[in-house]
Motif scaffolding. Structure first.
Motif, PDB file in Angstrom:
ATOM      1  N   ARG A  62       5.403   9.140 -10.602  1.00 22.00           N
ATOM      2  CA  ARG A  62       4.967   8.244 -11.664  1.00 22.00           C
ATOM      3  C   ARG A  62       6.096   7.967 -12.641  1.00 22.00           C
ATOM      4  N   THR A  66       2.186   7.001  -6.814  1.00 23.39           N
ATOM      5  CA  THR A  66       1.044   7.701  -7.408  1.00 23.39           C
ATOM      6  C   THR A  66       0.874   9.100  -6.810  1.00 23.39           C
ATOM      7  N   SER A  67       1.896   9.572  -6.101  1.00 23.93           N
ATOM      8  CA  SER A  67       1.783  10.837  -5.377  1.00 23.93           C
ATOM      9  C   SER A  67       2.034  12.066  -6.245  1.00 23.93           C
ATOM     10  N   GLY A  69       0.817  -1.210   0.000  1.00 25.94           N
ATOM     11  CA  GLY A  69       0.000   0.000   0.000  1.00 25.94           C
ATOM     12  C   GLY A  69       0.848   1.256   0.000  1.00 25.94           C
ATOM     13  N   MET A  70       1.922   1.248   0.775  1.00 24.76           N
ATOM     14  CA  MET A  70       2.807   2.413   0.815  1.00 24.76           C
ATOM     15  C   MET A  70       3.487   2.648  -0.526  1.00 24.76           C
ATOM     16  N   TYR A  81       8.281   5.462 -11.098  1.00 25.85           N
ATOM     17  CA  TYR A  81       7.735   4.112 -11.218  1.00 25.85           C
ATOM     18  C   TYR A  81       8.078   3.503 -12.580  1.00 25.85           C
ATOM     19  N   ARG A 125       2.309   1.870  -3.451  1.00 25.27           N
ATOM     20  CA  ARG A 125       1.313   2.436  -4.361  1.00 25.27           C
ATOM     21  C   ARG A 125       1.120   3.925  -4.095  1.00 25.27           C
ATOM     22  N   GLN A 126       1.081   4.289  -2.804  1.00 23.30           N
ATOM     23  CA  GLN A 126       0.933   5.707  -2.463  1.00 23.30           C
ATOM     24  C   GLN A 126       2.113   6.526  -2.953  1.00 23.30           C
ATOM     25  N   VAL A 127       3.326   6.002  -2.754  1.00 13.13           N
ATOM     26  CA  VAL A 127       4.530   6.721  -3.159  1.00 13.13           C
ATOM     27  C   VAL A 127       4.563   6.936  -4.663  1.00 13.13           C
TER      28      VAL A 127
END
Length: 384
Positions: free
Chosen positions: A272, A266-267, A259-260, A275, A262-264
Motif C-alpha cells: 500500500r 493491496t497485498s 486485477g493483478m 502504491y 489491484r492484488q499487488v
C-alpha cells in the motif's frame, strides 16, 4: 421543441441523428452524454429520436443538451436481445428513424449505443454501402506504445476476400488521417508471421494488391498480434473474425493486468505504501487506458457516418462517441474514402492468383442480415 424540416437549400440541418433509446443506461446516459457534447460543440445540431415521454423531461433537466437537440418521437425500441431480422421489421424504432434521417439527407451521421447486429443490418439496408465498397467494416481506435492505432474489421465481416482487405486499408487510412491527424499513416496486414511466405493465399494476394496500389508506399507488410500494441503500424487491417478475437483478447488482457495490479497493491502494508509512491504514475496510465477515450467504433464504407457507442458506456463515454462522429462529419471522412477509391480504380491491379483449392468458403448473410447477428459491443479498451 418542434421537429425540423430539411432546409430549402438542400443542406442537412442536423449534423447527427442520435438514437436516444439505445444502450444499457438509455435514455438517461444518452441525454447526459449529449449535455457534455454540447459544451464541446456548442454549434452542434442533433436530431434526437426516441420516446418523447421519457426524453422530454430529461432534456428539461439537461438544458445544455436541450439547446442542441430537436426531438422526434419513436414508437418502439430495438432491444439488445433482438435479432437483426426482427429489428428490420420495426419501422418506428428509434434506431430506424435515426438511420432514416441520414438516408433522407436530414443528418450527416448517426450515433447509437444500441444492438450491434441491428445497427449493422439497418445501416446496410437504410443508409446503404458506398459505391465501390463491397462490404462495410467496423473500425475503432486502440492504445499502443507509440500512440493510438486504428484497427478494422472488428466483427462486421467474418470472412473476407483479398479485395475486401484492400478496401479496408483504404478506409482505415482515411480514418487515421481524420481522427489521428496523420499525413501518411502506415498500414499493416495482420498475419501469423511477418515473413512474406506466411499466411494463406488470401492474405498473400491482399498483400500483393496493397503493394501495387496507391497505398503501396505506406504498406509496412505483414504484422503479428504483438505489433498491435507495439504500434508497429498506424492502421491494422484484418478480417472481422480475427479482428474480433484480437479485440476480445486485448480487453481480457487489460482486465487481467488491472486485477493483478489491484492484488499487488493491496497485498500488505508495504504494498500500500508502494502504491502511494507510484500513485501519480498509475493515474497517468489509467487515464491513457481509459476505455471512454476509445469509445465510438465507426462502421465505415456507408453513405453516411455511423458510429457505434459501447452499450455500457457512461455519459462521458457516449460524449466521446459523439466526438468521433463529429470528427468524421467535420473532416469529410467519406469524401476521403471516395478519393482513395478513385485512385484505386485508376491503378492497375496485379494478376490475381487463384485461391488454394482447399480454402474453406464461408457463406455471406442474405441482404439485410448482419454478418455477426447479436455481435457484442465493440471497444478496444478495458471496460472496467
Amino acid at each position: 421543441m418542434a421537429d425540423a424540416a430539411v432546409s430549402s437549400s438542400g443542406a442537412a440541418p442536423f449534423a447527427l441523428a442520435v438514437d436516444g433509446m439505445g444502450g444499457d443506461g438509455a435514455p438517461e446516459t444518452v441525454v447526459a452524454g449529449l449535455a457534455i457534447a454540447a459544451k464541446r460543440h456548442p454549434n452542434l445540431r442533433i436530431l434526437l429520436t426516441g420516446d418523447e415521454n421519457r426524453l422530454r423531461p430529461l432534456l428539461e433537466t439537461h438544458r445544455a443538451a436541450a439547446s442542441i437537440c430537436t426531438l422526434r418521437h419513436a414508437g418502439s425500441v430495438i432491444t439488445n436481445e433482438m435479432k437483426g431480422t426482427a429489428a428490420l421489421r420495426l419501422r418506428d424504432s428509434s434506431m430506424r428513424i435515426a438511420m432514416g434521417a441520414v438516408a433522407a439527407g436530414e443528418a450527416q451521421g448517426v450515433v447509437s449505443a444500441g444492438n450491434s447486429g441491428a445497427l449493422l443490418a439497418l445501416a446496410k439496408i437504410v443508409i446503404k454501402t458506398m459505391p465501390g465498397i463491397d462490404r462495410p467494416a467496423l473500425a475503432a481506435l486502440g492504445p499502443s506504445a507509440r500512440g493510438d492505432v486504428v484497427m478494422l474489421d472488428l466483427g462486421a465481416n467474418v470472412a473476407c476476400a483479398p479485395r475486401n482487405l484492400l478496401e479496408f486499408a483504404v478506409m482505415g487510412e482515411a480514418f487515421a488521417r481524420v481522427v489521428l491527424g496523420l499525413g501518411a499513416p502506415t498500414i499493416g496486414l495482420l498475419n501469423v508471421g511477418s515473413e512474406e511466405m506466411k499466411g494463406d493465399e488470401r492474405l498473400r494476394q491482399a498483400a500483393d494488391m496493397l503493394r501495387a496500389s496507391p497505398l503501396g508506399g505506406q504498406f509496412h507488410g505483414f504484422i503479428e498480434g504483438h505489433d498491435i500494441t507495439a504500434g508497429t503500424t498506424d492502421v491494422v487491417v484484418t478480417d472481422g473474425f480475427t479482428g474480433n478475437v484480437a479485440l476480445k483478447t486485448g480487453e481480457g488482457a487489460f482486465r487481467l493486468a488491472g486485477g493483478m495490479l489491484r492484488q499487488v497493491f493491496t497485498s500488505g502494508l508495504l504494498a500500500r505504501l508502494g502504491y502511494l509512491l507510484a500513485r501519480s504514475g498509475l493515474q497517468r496510465m489509467r487515464a491513457l487506458l481509459d476505455p471512454r477515450r476509445y469509445n465510438g467504433a465507426v462502421l465505415v464504407g456507408l453513405n453516411g457516418v455511423v458510429v457505434k457507442s459501447h452499450g455500457g458506456a457512461d455519459a462521458e463515454g457516449f460524449a466521446h462517441a459523439v466526438d468521433v462522429a463529429m470528427d468524421m462529419v467535420t473532416h469529410r471522412f467519406n469524401d476521403r474514402i471516395r478519393a482513395g477509391l478513385s485512385q484505386l480504380a485508376a491503378s492497375p491491379e496485379p494478376g490475381a492468383r487463384a485461391p488454394a483449392s482447399t480454402a474453406t468458403e464461408v457463406s455471406v448473410p442474405a441482404a439485410g442480415e448482419p454478418a455477426m447477428p447479436g455481435a457484442a459491443d465493440v471497444t478496444l479498451a478495458p471496460t472496467g
